[in-house]
Design a protein around this motif. Structure first.
Motif: not given
Length: 135
Positions: A100-113
């Protein structure tokens, strides 16, 4: 000037506090029931997760809380992958790492939203570098 703290609205402060300790190395400084947890990283940054929705007294938080996110920089792609594997193995719904945009990344949703981004450093191309008010 140094950034000293981040305060995020959370739907589940206890779950978020536990996640930040287990996966991101923060230590808890203060817990105020289910309303607030105050944590700190090894560099002194304070992260606060709060559930003060009913206590805002006229202050308008955005209604789309899921646009909020914080990011954790990892040293390498392997470090990103290792944290992804830990979270996945523990049952978290985690987006697979990708470029993503030249970086190695991932996303997760915290329990807090809100969302958490785990990424390598994003390179800044010379044409993107801020030059002040130069036109």
């Amino acid at each position: 000037m140094k950034l000293n703290h981040i305060n995020l609205y959370s739907h589940d402060t206890e779950a978020d506090r536990a996640m930040f300790e287990q996966y991101f190395g923060l230590r808890t400084l203060v817990v105020r029931g289910i309303k607030m947890a105050i944590m700190q990283d090894n560099d002194g940054l304070v992260l606060i997760v709060n559930h003060f929705y009913n206590k805002l007294e006229g202050f308008d938080y955005p209604t789309q809380f899921d646009i909020l996110h914080i990011g954790f920089i990892q040293k390498s792609r392997e470090d990103v992958d290792a944290l992804y594997q830990r979270l996945s193995a523990d049952g978290w719904e985690v987006q697979a790492p990708c470029n993503i945009h030249g970086a190695w990344s991932f996303y997760l949703r915290a329990k807090g939203g809100y969302f958490i981004e785990v990424t390598t450093l994003t390179p800044v191309r010379p044409e993107e570098a801020y030059q002040g008010n130069a036109q």
